[in-house]
Design a protein around this motif. Sequence first.
Motif, mmCIF file in Angstrom:
data_model
loop_
_atom_site.group_PDB
_atom_site.id
_atom_site.type_symbol
_atom_site.label_atom_id
_atom_site.label_comp_id
_atom_site.label_asym_id
_atom_site.label_seq_id
_atom_site.Cartn_x
_atom_site.Cartn_y
_atom_site.Cartn_z
ATOM 1 N N MET A 1 -2.394 5.790 -2.744
ATOM 2 C CA MET A 1 -3.414 4.613 -3.110
ATOM 3 C C MET A 1 -4.159 4.280 -1.828
ATOM 4 N N VAL B 1 0.486 -1.021 -0.182
ATOM 5 C CA VAL B 1 0.489 -0.061 -0.448
ATOM 6 C C VAL B 1 0.878 1.108 0.110
ATOM 7 N N LEU C 1 -1.345 0.903 -8.397
ATOM 8 C CA LEU C 1 -0.567 -0.307 -8.513
ATOM 9 C C LEU C 1 0.647 -0.746 -8.932
ATOM 10 N N THR D 1 0.326 -5.458 1.622
ATOM 11 C CA THR D 1 -0.132 -4.920 -0.125
ATOM 12 C C THR D 1 -1.846 -4.539 -0.487
ATOM 13 N N PHE D 2 -2.186 -4.198 -1.537
ATOM 14 C CA PHE D 2 -3.985 -4.111 -2.073
ATOM 15 C C PHE D 2 -4.810 -5.136 -1.994
#
Length: 655
Positions: free
Chosen positions: A353, A349, A412, A391-392
Amino acid sequence: MKKRILFGFASKGGTGAAMAEEVYALASEAVDDDSVDLVLPDELNNIVDTVLEDHVSTLLVVIASSTGQGDLPQNGIQFLQKIEGKNLNKTDLAMLCLGDSNYTTFMDGPHALLNSMLRAGIRLVDQIVEADDANNDAFADSTDKFIEGIEALVRKWVKNELSESIEPIFHPLSSTSQKAKRASKYEAIIELVKSSDHVAGVALKIPKMPEPAFEITILNESDCQSSLTRFEEIQNGVLFEPVSSPIYECSVLNGKRLTSVKAEKQAWEITLALDEKTRISDKNRKLQCGDCVALFTPNDSDEVELAMNALNDGKNVTVLTNGKKRPSWFPRASLRNVLSFDVELRTPVSKTMLGHLMNKTENADLKRRLGEFVSREGKELYRELLDKQVTFVDLLVAFPLLKPPVSVLAYLKRQEYLFAIKNAEFFRIFFIYFLLQRRWYSIANWIDYSKSAYFRAVRIAFTEISLPKAGLMTNQLARIIDNLNENDCNSPPFCPNKNRIILECREPPPNLFRLDENPEIPILMIAAGSGIAPFIGFLDRIGQIRGKEATLIFGCRNENSFIYKNELNAKVENGTLKNLFVAFSRENNKKYVQDILLDEKDLVKELIERNGLIYICGDGAGMGIGIRNSLLEILGDEKYSQLMKNKTIREDLWR
Ligand SMILES: Cc1cc2nc3c(=O)[nH]c(=O)nc-3n(C[C@H](O)[C@H](O)[C@H](O)COP(=O)(O)OP(=O)(O)OC[C@H]3O[C@@H](n4cnc5c(N)ncnc54)[C@H](O)[C@@H]3O)c2cc1C
Ligand SMILES: Cc1cc2nc3c(=O)[nH]c(=O)nc-3n(C[C@H](O)[C@H](O)[C@H](O)COP(=O)(O)O)c2cc1C
């Protein structure tokens, strides 16, 4: 109620069947009561109907092994199928599991069986015993423990003294326990993301966020089924620096595990044969040990589906990019293809974002939570997300209500860095890539162009990433090596399989991580873990150069992870390697390579005086920084910078 004791086995080679008989014999010593039926041992498939009769209180004693790749032997399969969805809550269980920890599917067969029985409500009345056939003595000890313990167990069971149901404890090497460890580590990350008591009740100051580099929108809502058939279509066929080669389709020549199965982190070696056609068309390329090759694999399919559901309720649509900086690699594509082949779903991240997600979220609780991450007040929390490499995809798992617009894909990015020197200053340069990256690996074999004008095969060594999640590429490569003898090589499109691994090359990096073959120039090689890969090829070549002096400092956790141990010792014995120092970081006399470097500072200084070279390969974040600090201490800032600049010190570092 009448009682009975059944003995069932699922055994391929007969070990389990023989043990069931021994267990039966000892159990019969414990039963002197007519109210208990003791039934002769049989294959599990043959006793399943009896087990499912629920009018008798039953103790089921099971002995099961693994076969194939973690499969239950045939004589247990029907048992497993028939109990699915049934109720076994009048049945008690004692179980001996047989397996061999040389298999990564260690104990998978018995564990699958145990889990099915537990799901059906069976009660485990004694701790499972797991016997590992990889170690004869330990195997005998464990099986004896089970067999000898059965008499006491049966006596207690007959007297109804075993009332508690027991949670199974799995062998630390078993894949069930590995999965549990991974799951709990991952669970902790998700908990961190979800937890909401850090800056609760505080007013948040949210900094202004920059706009995304380009826009992504949905072109139309109609269903879009496009699928790719050729690798060249991936990422719109755009080649990115540093990739500069045609696409090689490789097949696996051989592969092996380098570490002991007991090592915490497994390392592997794989040799890839390059396809003849591309090799001929790319005939001017002269790859060599120390160069890197890139391997490609799409994103994990479960993660793709998770993102599909979050971004567009699982519907595949055409997406379009707009704006001056729109990337050439995705002008217009199907959402599923973008998620599979184009973007790095595992991107850690970033504030931008999170800010974008916050702005686009309507749910008030979620908006607040995301705001906490971006706010000044949540600074510590954000740092923790970065430390844990959240993470995303982890955000999507933690917040099922998060339904971001496709525009979030513009955030991303994958970061990679390398070390460089500019105006005598040391720099760490970040490369930010928006598109799904190839994974790079250093070539470990010396390619002898005097024998053949072309390179035919490249060998790489890699560390299998397993925590907190299975690494995208390394996990697939390890499974390919595991299953090399199997014929089946079905894999989803563009995922590597043993007949088709997609490989690309780049020009040698600017620091030219290649062996200097001048016999007058001594070299010092420093590596940790799979960073030793290029030095294995270097040493093969050095063995052919009379008089060239080489020293290696190698770091690993302990004996279990001391890869290439025999090869290195042989190089010491035949004089190729003048000095070999090994730093074990998890043993009593805990040492890192940088500590050995300090211990051997005279050797380093002497090497530099003799115009020698220092090669460093491996993890940049931990080892790379540690070595740099030691070298700064030994050589001083100025000398160090000078040696970096004139490439006396050569680095190939990654994270
Ligand atoms: C020049 C070069 C040479 C290399 N040579 C070797 C080698 O010889 N042997 C070797 O074992 N490895 C080598 N690597 C590392 C290798 O390329 C891979 O990064 C590594 O194998 C992990 O890949 P994976 O797909 O299995 O794991 P991934 O699924 O990519 O995950 C790996 C780890 O990185 C983190 N991560 C995931 N996504 C990102 C992201 N977007 N940004 C930052 N971190 C992220 C994850 O948390 C995880 O811990 C080299 C790298 C470079 C750049
Ligand atoms: C062909 C074959 C495949 C095997 N596969 C596995 C496996 O995937 N996982 C495991 O833990 N053990 C595996 N083993 C090891 C056996 O489970 C172990 O040796 C056991 O003691 C054999 O018991 P049995 O003779 O009753 O079948 C395998 C053994 C053979 C011969």
